[in-house]
Design a protein around this motif. Structure first.
Motif, PDB file in Angstrom:
ATOM      1  N   UNK A  33      54.025  49.143 110.928  1.00 52.11           N
ATOM      2  CA  UNK A  33      52.655  49.971 110.719  1.00 52.11           C
ATOM      3  C   UNK A  33      52.731  51.352 111.541  1.00 52.11           C
ATOM      4  N   UNK A  34      53.271  51.209 112.719  1.00 50.09           N
ATOM      5  CA  UNK A  34      53.334  52.193 113.746  1.00 50.09           C
ATOM      6  C   UNK A  34      54.630  53.065 113.409  1.00 50.09           C
ATOM      7  N   UNK A  35      55.373  52.943 112.470  1.00 51.79           N
ATOM      8  CA  UNK A  35      56.446  53.917 112.247  1.00 51.79           C
ATOM      9  C   UNK A  35      56.104  55.023 111.458  1.00 51.79           C
ATOM     10  N   UNK A  36      56.196  56.264 111.728  1.00 52.29           N
ATOM     11  CA  UNK A  36      56.108  57.369 110.885  1.00 52.29           C
ATOM     12  C   UNK A  36      57.115  57.767 110.031  1.00 52.29           C
ATOM     13  N   UNK A  37      58.512  57.474 110.684  1.00 51.55           N
ATOM     14  CA  UNK A  37      59.662  57.812 110.028  1.00 51.55           C
ATOM     15  C   UNK A  37      60.748  57.362 110.725  1.00 51.55           C
ATOM     16  N   UNK A  38      61.874  56.918 110.062  1.00 50.97           N
ATOM     17  CA  UNK A  38      63.092  56.613 110.632  1.00 50.97           C
ATOM     18  C   UNK A  38      64.128  56.814 109.706  1.00 50.97           C
ATOM     19  N   UNK A  39      65.169  57.768 110.198  1.00 52.37           N
ATOM     20  CA  UNK A  39      66.445  58.011 109.305  1.00 52.37           C
ATOM     21  C   UNK A  39      67.596  57.669 110.096  1.00 52.37           C
ATOM     22  N   UNK A  40      68.774  57.216 109.525  1.00 55.13           N
ATOM     23  CA  UNK A  40      69.913  56.948 110.391  1.00 55.13           C
ATOM     24  C   UNK A  40      71.040  57.734 109.599  1.00 55.13           C
ATOM     25  N   UNK A  41      71.761  58.351 110.349  1.00 51.50           N
ATOM     26  CA  UNK A  41      72.845  59.255 109.690  1.00 51.50           C
ATOM     27  C   UNK A  41      74.097  58.881 110.583  1.00 51.50           C
ATOM     28  N   UNK A  42      75.274  59.324 109.682  1.00 53.62           N
ATOM     29  CA  UNK A  42      76.563  59.096 110.340  1.00 53.62           C
ATOM     30  C   UNK A  42      76.897  60.655 110.352  1.00 53.62           C
ATOM     31  N   UNK A  43      77.995  61.183 111.286  1.00 59.82           N
ATOM     32  CA  UNK A  43      78.510  62.333 111.391  1.00 59.82           C
ATOM     33  C   UNK A  43      79.506  62.407 110.477  1.00 59.82           C
ATOM     34  N   UNK A  44      79.493  63.638 109.851  1.00 57.02           N
ATOM     35  CA  UNK A  44      80.525  63.576 108.678  1.00 57.02           C
ATOM     36  C   UNK A  44      82.126  63.893 109.075  1.00 57.02           C
ATOM     37  N   UNK A  45      82.027  64.443 110.529  1.00 59.01           N
ATOM     38  CA  UNK A  45      83.357  64.779 111.035  1.00 59.01           C
ATOM     39  C   UNK A  45      84.010  63.606 111.810  1.00 59.01           C
ATOM     40  N   UNK A  46      82.799  62.521 112.190  1.00 61.22           N
ATOM     41  CA  UNK A  46      83.214  61.323 112.937  1.00 61.22           C
ATOM     42  C   UNK A  46      82.434  60.281 112.429  1.00 61.22           C
ATOM     43  N   UNK A  47      82.992  59.324 111.601  1.00 65.96           N
ATOM     44  CA  UNK A  47      82.196  58.148 111.198  1.00 65.96           C
ATOM     45  C   UNK A  47      81.682  57.141 112.183  1.00 65.96           C
ATOM     46  N   UNK A  48      82.283  57.498 113.252  1.00 65.50           N
ATOM     47  CA  UNK A  48      81.913  56.325 114.540  1.00 65.50           C
ATOM     48  C   UNK A  48      80.738  56.898 115.427  1.00 65.50           C
ATOM     49  N   UNK A  49      80.221  58.077 115.016  1.00 64.77           N
ATOM     50  CA  UNK A  49      78.878  58.679 115.411  1.00 64.77           C
ATOM     51  C   UNK A  49      77.872  58.649 114.361  1.00 64.77           C
ATOM     52  N   UNK A  50      76.918  58.136 115.237  1.00 66.76           N
ATOM     53  CA  UNK A  50      75.651  57.768 114.280  1.00 66.76           C
ATOM     54  C   UNK A  50      74.435  58.517 115.117  1.00 66.76           C
ATOM     55  N   UNK A  51      73.448  58.989 114.234  1.00 63.20           N
ATOM     56  CA  UNK A  51      72.143  59.508 114.811  1.00 63.20           C
ATOM     57  C   UNK A  51      71.156  58.728 114.128  1.00 63.20           C
ATOM     58  N   UNK A  52      70.000  58.340 115.137  1.00 64.23           N
ATOM     59  CA  UNK A  52      68.746  57.860 114.863  1.00 64.23           C
ATOM     60  C   UNK A  52      67.672  58.996 115.056  1.00 64.23           C
ATOM     61  N   UNK A  53      66.990  59.099 113.892  1.00 62.26           N
ATOM     62  CA  UNK A  53      66.004  60.229 114.173  1.00 62.26           C
ATOM     63  C   UNK A  53      64.513  59.234 113.873  1.00 62.26           C
ATOM     64  N   UNK A  54      63.572  59.192 114.909  1.00 61.37           N
ATOM     65  CA  UNK A  54      62.415  58.212 114.836  1.00 61.37           C
ATOM     66  C   UNK A  54      61.119  59.100 115.162  1.00 61.37           C
ATOM     67  N   UNK A  55      59.999  58.613 114.370  1.00 61.70           N
ATOM     68  CA  UNK A  55      58.967  59.226 114.783  1.00 61.70           C
ATOM     69  C   UNK A  55      57.863  58.019 114.770  1.00 61.70           C
ATOM     70  N   UNK A  56      57.012  57.800 115.832  1.00 64.58           N
ATOM     71  CA  UNK A  56      56.240  56.721 116.018  1.00 64.58           C
ATOM     72  C   UNK A  56      54.794  57.357 116.263  1.00 64.58           C
ATOM     73  N   UNK A  57      53.893  56.581 116.044  1.00 62.57           N
ATOM     74  CA  UNK A  57      52.273  56.918 116.281  1.00 62.57           C
ATOM     75  C   UNK A  57      52.183  57.198 117.628  1.00 62.57           C
ATOM     76  N   UNK A  58      52.515  56.240 118.388  1.00 66.13           N
ATOM     77  CA  UNK A  58      52.173  56.271 119.997  1.00 66.13           C
ATOM     78  C   UNK A  58      53.418  55.231 120.675  1.00 66.13           C
ATOM     79  N   UNK A  59      53.183  55.222 122.071  1.00 72.92           N
ATOM     80  CA  UNK A  59      54.134  54.496 122.801  1.00 72.92           C
ATOM     81  C   UNK A  59      53.841  53.072 122.487  1.00 72.92           C
ATOM     82  N   UNK A  60      52.650  52.490 122.119  1.00 72.25           N
ATOM     83  CA  UNK A  60      52.494  51.132 121.822  1.00 72.25           C
ATOM     84  C   UNK A  60      53.206  50.755 120.398  1.00 72.25           C
TER      85      UNK A  60
END
Length: 207
Positions: A33-60
């Protein structure tokens, strides 16, 4: 609201294992319920590199996430699978504030970028001011699905642009030829050392 961008660089032999663990984490995280958004990506130039983009309601909400079994499992394997420590950027919104991504069309070939770049200190405020105008115009482009700018908590002079486009040509053939984009580009050329493309990560969604 809290926003993080995390870069994971994985040892090649653990790439598939990391993929599986991240997919399981995404599925669980999106139900929190506290997660606004999460997306996981791989780098097109290097499949061993991942990025996690996360937005949360608060620290709790973020702390609750850390206690989930799938998060604990992810954390438990990092020491074995990572080629280097994760790079964590705690992001702060700028103006105009981030907005919800526009819906894609079935025919769209989504082109996504994380542009993580350091600027000379004297250019920081002029760049932030220029991006206010830049973002307002960019979001009106037909090919733009998302365009946000963040400052980073750890490094005052590092900025992050997060963007989605309907297709790659919307960036190179249309966006960069707009007057406001040319103005921004000229300012960045003064403020950033080296070729700007070295700071661009072209990514594709994991899920």
């Amino acid at each position: 609201m809290l926003t993080q961008l995390i870069k994971f660089t994985v040892k090649p032999e653990h790439q598939q294992n990391m993929t599986n663990v991240l997919l399981a984490s995404i599925e669980g995280t999106r139900q929190e319920p506290g997660n606004i958004n999460i997306d996981i990506f791989t780098d097109k130039a290097d499949p061993n590199v991942f990025f996690a983009y996360e937005r949360w309601q608060d620290a709790a909400a973020m702390e609750c996430h850390r206690q989930q079994p799938y998060t604990q499992h992810l954390l438990s394997i990092l020491g074995d699978v990572l080629a280097q420590p994760p790079q964590i950027h705690n992001l702060h919104d700028t103006q105009p504030a981030p907005v919800t991504v526009k819906p894609a069309n079935p025919e769209d070939d989504i082109f996504s970028i994380f542009f993580i770049f350091p600027v000379n200190a004297e250019f920081r405020q002029p760049i932030l001011a220029q991006f206010e105008n830049h973002i307002e115009h960019t979001r009106q482009e037909a090919g733009c699905l998302l365009f946000d700018l963040y400052t980073t908590e750890e490094e005052a002079n590092t900025l992050v642009v997060y963007e989605h486009w309907r297709k790659e040509s919307d960036v190179w053939d249309i966006h960069f030829n707009q007057p406001y984009a040319k103005t921004t580009g000229a300012l960045l050329a003064q403020a950033v050392e080296g070729d700007l493309k070295q700071y661009m990560h072209f990514v594709k969604a994991l899920a």
